[in-house]
Design an enzyme around this catalytic site. Structure first.
Site, PDB file in Angstrom:
ATOM      1  N   LEU A  37       0.832  -1.209   0.000  1.00  0.00           N
ATOM      2  CA  LEU A  37       0.000   0.000   0.000  1.00  0.00           C
ATOM      3  C   LEU A  37       0.868   1.262   0.000  1.00  0.00           C
ATOM      4  CD1 LEU A  37      -2.948  -1.058   2.363  1.00  0.00           C
ATOM      5  CD2 LEU A  37      -2.870  -1.049  -0.143  1.00  0.00           C
ATOM      6  N   ALA A  84       3.817  -6.247  -8.231  1.00  0.00           N
ATOM      7  CA  ALA A  84       4.295  -5.193  -7.326  1.00  0.00           C
ATOM      8  C   ALA A  84       5.561  -4.543  -7.869  1.00  0.00           C
ATOM      9  CB  ALA A  84       4.561  -5.774  -5.942  1.00  0.00           C
ATOM     10  N   THR A 135       7.518  -4.994 -18.744  1.00  0.00           N
ATOM     11  CA  THR A 135       7.144  -3.893 -19.626  1.00  0.00           C
ATOM     12  C   THR A 135       7.923  -3.923 -20.933  1.00  0.00           C
ATOM     13  OG1 THR A 135       7.331  -1.490 -19.822  1.00  0.00           O
ATOM     14  CG2 THR A 135       8.816  -2.517 -18.286  1.00  0.00           C
ATOM     15  N   ASP A 136       7.365  -3.307 -21.966  1.00  0.00           N
ATOM     16  CA  ASP A 136       8.094  -3.173 -23.235  1.00  0.00           C
ATOM     17  C   ASP A 136       9.265  -2.186 -23.114  1.00  0.00           C
ATOM     18  OD1 ASP A 136       6.597  -0.829 -23.064  1.00  0.00           O
ATOM     19  OD2 ASP A 136       5.618  -1.056 -25.030  1.00  0.00           O
ATOM     20  N   GLU A 137       9.273  -1.411 -22.010  1.00  0.00           N
ATOM     21  CA  GLU A 137      10.306  -0.366 -21.890  1.00  0.00           C
ATOM     22  C   GLU A 137      11.702  -0.950 -21.721  1.00  0.00           C
ATOM     23  OE1 GLU A 137       9.138   3.076 -19.636  1.00  0.00           O
ATOM     24  OE2 GLU A 137       7.023   2.591 -19.840  1.00  0.00           O
ATOM     25  N   TYR A 161      13.555   3.353 -14.238  1.00  0.00           N
ATOM     26  CA  TYR A 161      12.433   2.396 -14.145  1.00  0.00           C
ATOM     27  C   TYR A 161      12.672   1.221 -15.085  1.00  0.00           C
ATOM     28  CZ  TYR A 161       7.922   0.331 -15.426  1.00  0.00           C
ATOM     29  OH  TYR A 161       6.912  -0.561 -15.717  1.00  0.00           O
ATOM     30  N   LYS A 165      13.283  -2.806 -14.204  1.00  0.00           N
ATOM     31  CA  LYS A 165      12.432  -3.908 -14.689  1.00  0.00           C
ATOM     32  C   LYS A 165      13.284  -4.913 -15.481  1.00  0.00           C
ATOM     33  CE  LYS A 165       8.564  -4.332 -14.320  1.00  0.00           C
ATOM     34  NZ  LYS A 165       7.748  -4.949 -13.219  1.00  0.00           N
TER      35      LYS A 165
HETATM   36  P1  NAD Z   1       0.984   0.640  -9.875  1.00  0.00           P
HETATM   37  O1  NAD Z   1       2.070   1.595  -9.512  1.00  0.00           O
HETATM   38  O2  NAD Z   1      -0.384   1.150 -10.156  1.00  0.00           O
HETATM   39  O3  NAD Z   1       0.826  -0.451  -8.699  1.00  0.00           O
HETATM   40  C1  NAD Z   1       1.932  -1.027  -8.054  1.00  0.00           C
HETATM   41  C2  NAD Z   1       1.424  -1.732  -6.797  1.00  0.00           C
HETATM   42  O4  NAD Z   1       2.537  -2.369  -6.166  1.00  0.00           O
HETATM   43  C3  NAD Z   1       0.808  -0.791  -5.764  1.00  0.00           C
HETATM   44  O5  NAD Z   1      -0.376  -1.331  -5.238  1.00  0.00           O
HETATM   45  C4  NAD Z   1       1.883  -0.713  -4.679  1.00  0.00           C
HETATM   46  O6  NAD Z   1       1.350  -0.463  -3.377  1.00  0.00           O
HETATM   47  C5  NAD Z   1       2.500  -2.093  -4.783  1.00  0.00           C
HETATM   48  N1  NAD Z   1       3.871  -2.131  -4.273  1.00  0.00           N
HETATM   49  C6  NAD Z   1       4.887  -1.283  -4.563  1.00  0.00           C
HETATM   50  N2  NAD Z   1       5.988  -1.635  -3.878  1.00  0.00           N
HETATM   51  C7  NAD Z   1       5.665  -2.750  -3.160  1.00  0.00           C
HETATM   52  C8  NAD Z   1       6.390  -3.586  -2.280  1.00  0.00           C
HETATM   53  N3  NAD Z   1       7.675  -3.342  -1.975  1.00  0.00           N
HETATM   54  N4  NAD Z   1       5.756  -4.649  -1.739  1.00  0.00           N
HETATM   55  C9  NAD Z   1       4.445  -4.896  -2.018  1.00  0.00           C
HETATM   56  N5  NAD Z   1       3.708  -4.115  -2.827  1.00  0.00           N
HETATM   57  C10 NAD Z   1       4.315  -3.059  -3.409  1.00  0.00           C
HETATM   58  O7  NAD Z   1       1.542  -0.197 -11.093  1.00  0.00           O
HETATM   59  P2  NAD Z   1       0.776  -0.818 -12.352  1.00  0.00           P
HETATM   60  O8  NAD Z   1       0.659   0.214 -13.399  1.00  0.00           O
HETATM   61  O9  NAD Z   1      -0.414  -1.535 -11.880  1.00  0.00           O
HETATM   62  O10 NAD Z   1       1.861  -1.873 -12.851  1.00  0.00           O
HETATM   63  C11 NAD Z   1       1.868  -3.211 -12.336  1.00  0.00           C
HETATM   64  C12 NAD Z   1       3.025  -3.960 -12.965  1.00  0.00           C
HETATM   65  O11 NAD Z   1       2.872  -3.996 -14.364  1.00  0.00           O
HETATM   66  C13 NAD Z   1       4.391  -3.332 -12.684  1.00  0.00           C
HETATM   67  O12 NAD Z   1       5.318  -4.365 -12.450  1.00  0.00           O
HETATM   68  C14 NAD Z   1       4.717  -2.605 -13.988  1.00  0.00           C
HETATM   69  O13 NAD Z   1       6.112  -2.529 -14.189  1.00  0.00           O
HETATM   70  C15 NAD Z   1       4.041  -3.503 -15.010  1.00  0.00           C
HETATM   71  N6  NAD Z   1       3.607  -2.842 -16.249  1.00  0.00           N
HETATM   72  C16 NAD Z   1       2.818  -1.723 -16.193  1.00  0.00           C
HETATM   73  C17 NAD Z   1       2.367  -1.150 -17.388  1.00  0.00           C
HETATM   74  C18 NAD Z   1       1.457   0.059 -17.371  1.00  0.00           C
HETATM   75  O14 NAD Z   1       1.131   0.582 -18.443  1.00  0.00           O
HETATM   76  N7  NAD Z   1       0.986   0.534 -16.202  1.00  0.00           N
HETATM   77  C19 NAD Z   1       2.737  -1.701 -18.609  1.00  0.00           C
HETATM   78  C20 NAD Z   1       3.548  -2.852 -18.623  1.00  0.00           C
HETATM   79  C21 NAD Z   1       3.969  -3.418 -17.425  1.00  0.00           C
HETATM   80  P1  TYD Z   2       3.183   7.560 -18.896  1.00  0.00           P
HETATM   81  O1  TYD Z   2       1.702   7.435 -18.756  1.00  0.00           O
HETATM   82  O2  TYD Z   2       3.962   8.143 -17.755  1.00  0.00           O
HETATM   83  O3  TYD Z   2       3.718   6.119 -19.305  1.00  0.00           O
HETATM   84  P2  TYD Z   2       5.213   5.675 -19.841  1.00  0.00           P
HETATM   85  O4  TYD Z   2       6.185   6.738 -19.509  1.00  0.00           O
HETATM   86  O5  TYD Z   2       5.439   4.426 -19.065  1.00  0.00           O
HETATM   87  O6  TYD Z   2       5.061   5.448 -21.317  1.00  0.00           O
HETATM   88  O7  TYD Z   2       3.487   8.450 -20.174  1.00  0.00           O
HETATM   89  C1  TYD Z   2       2.982   8.097 -21.451  1.00  0.00           C
HETATM   90  C2  TYD Z   2       3.543   9.077 -22.449  1.00  0.00           C
HETATM   91  O8  TYD Z   2       2.991  10.385 -22.158  1.00  0.00           O
HETATM   92  C3  TYD Z   2       5.054   9.247 -22.328  1.00  0.00           C
HETATM   93  O9  TYD Z   2       5.594   9.452 -23.645  1.00  0.00           O
HETATM   94  C4  TYD Z   2       5.229  10.504 -21.500  1.00  0.00           C
HETATM   95  C5  TYD Z   2       4.019  11.337 -21.877  1.00  0.00           C
HETATM   96  N1  TYD Z   2       3.476  12.226 -20.819  1.00  0.00           N
HETATM   97  C6  TYD Z   2       3.191  13.537 -21.118  1.00  0.00           C
HETATM   98  O10 TYD Z   2       3.375  14.025 -22.269  1.00  0.00           O
HETATM   99  N2  TYD Z   2       2.677  14.347 -20.134  1.00  0.00           N
HETATM  100  C7  TYD Z   2       2.471  13.887 -18.871  1.00  0.00           C
HETATM  101  O11 TYD Z   2       2.023  14.679 -17.982  1.00  0.00           O
HETATM  102  C8  TYD Z   2       2.749  12.512 -18.580  1.00  0.00           C
HETATM  103  C9  TYD Z   2       2.550  11.951 -17.206  1.00  0.00           C
HETATM  104  C10 TYD Z   2       3.267  11.704 -19.590  1.00  0.00           C
END
Ligand code: NAD
Ligand code: TYD
Length: 368
Positions: A37, A84, A135-137, A161, A165
């Protein structure tokens, strides 16, 4: 036999969507969520499953190895779905340390716990699965004419980040190769949908519009992301858990490349349209430009670029399609419109997460 899952990070954006998805489709399974959390974790995102008989929430950090080992053994968990993480690129630029500690150190701690219980404890590890959500990153940045990332594209992470990953992905691979841990990894493109924390581009723009704030677009706004609805991501992970090979990596993408400006303009278009058709929205959100007929796009503001900003991500999802028959199903415009609808219906959820720590992050980052 019903599966018994440990879902880490289940109170975050994708994790919470996954828990909802899984319990709706597998109501007899056990789902134990472990979440620390942090600012990004929110129990309100799990409200809908709180009373499900198979659901349990444990407030713990993935780095508490003894706690995780105890849960794996006591609950006889056979599947870990590891979400997480610290997940926001901008925060990793402002302060990389928690990204290294949680994403690399935390993943390693989990791997050690799983190895101890599954491989050295009951010896039933062959029936188990550790799925790592990545992630694709990790693959770096593409030029405009480069082919999309495949599972064999060399890693070239550019942000702290992405590097954290990538480090975690390598550890999962090593535990499979060295210790025979049954693993799988998915590298997914940008998600959007319900319960998305409003620091990321799409939810930030939606709530900013509703509150009458500017829409900050970095640099020239021509950076490209491949957008996938979170429900499709959950289905993709489900297909890997069901039928994916142990030791395999699968890319998951939306076949939906959009520039950031296109995405922000699409949000503006939908909000203009929704407010024009429903007078009550203007009364609920009087500061939204659409409440007075002003085009939302007038609030787009070009701001300083993100340092080291990746130009383009794109996923080649041929492997998961051919091997597992998985395809994304949600079309971007329909998914975006539904997502805006979700934020309109869940004002209490997003107002609750926009607390003092949120404001201090937003004010500090965008003022720099
Ligand atoms: P988020 O930041 O919304 O959620 C992360 C969750 O992990 C939170 O509930 C946080 O409390 C919990 N957390 C953080 N540190 C922790 C710890 N030490 N122990 C236990 N819980 C912990 O992230 P998200 O966007 O839901 O992403 C989830 C996963 O998917 C991540 O691993 C992220 O790298 C991956 N991912 C996200 C995206 C995207 O577009 N959001 C795309 C590809 C992969
Ligand atoms: P984001 O949602 O942070 O995802 P990621 O960096 O993982 O791709 O950002 C998506 C794209 O939007 C990224 O190219 C950064 C851009 N961005 C903005 O232009 N303005 C913003 O305020 C934010 C948060 C992101």
């Amino acid at each position: 036999m019903p599966a018994r899952l440990l879902v880490t990070g289940g109170a975050g954006f994708i994790g919470a969507n996954f828990v909802h998805h899984w319990l709706a489709r597998h109501p007899d399974d056990r789902v134990v969520v472990v979440d620390a959390l942090t600012y990004a974790g929110n129990l309100g995102s799990l409200e809908g499953v709180r009373t499900h008989p198979g659901f349990r929430f444990v407030h713990a950090d993935i780095r508490e190895q003894q706690t995780i080992e105890g849960l794996l053994a006591d609950e006889r968990l056979d599947t870990v779905v590891h979400f997480a993480a610290e997940s926001h690129v901008d925060r990793s630029i402002a302060g990389p340390d928690p990204f290294i500690d949680v994403n690399i150190g935390g993943t390693h701690s989990l791997l050690k716990a799983v190895r101890a219980v599954w491989l050295e404890g009951t010896g039933e590890g062959a029936e188990c699965r550790f799925h790592h959500v990545s992630t694709d990153e990790v693959y770096g940045s593409l030029g405009p004419d480069d082919p999309p990332f495949t599972e064999t594209t060399p890693f070239a992470p550019n942000s702290p980040y992405a590097a954290s990953k990538a480090g975690a992905d390598h550890l999962v691979r090593a535990y499979h190769h060295t210790y025979g841990l049954p693993t799988s990894v998915s590298n997914c493109s940008n998600n959007y949908g319900p319960y998305h924390f409003p620091e990321k581009l799409i939810p930030l723009c939606i709530v900013n519009l509703l509150l009458g704030r500017e829409l900050p677009v970095y640099g020239d706004g021509l950076q490209v992301r491949d957008w996938l609805h979170v429900e499709d991501h959950c289905r993709g992970i489900e297909s890997i858990l069901d039928r994916g090979r142990s030791g395999a990596t699968y890319n998951i993408g939306g076949n939906c490349e959009r520039s950031n400006l296109e995405v922000v303009q699409a949000i503006c278009h939908h909000v203009d349209h929704l407010f024009a058709g429903r007078e009550s929205l203007g009364q609920r959100f009087p500061d939204c430009p659409a409440a007075t007929g002003e085009p939302c796009a007038d609030r787009i503001t070009m701001v300083r670029d993100r340092p080291g900003h990746d130009r383009r991500y794109a996923i080649d999802a041929a492997l998961i399609s051919a091997e597992l028959g998985y395809e994304p199903g949600v079309e971007f415009d329909a998914g975006l419109s539904a997502t805006i609808g979700w934020y309109l219906e869940h004002e209490a959820w997003w107002r609750a997460v926009m607390d003092d720590s949120y404001r201090s992050w937003i004010d500090g980052w965008y003022e720099k």
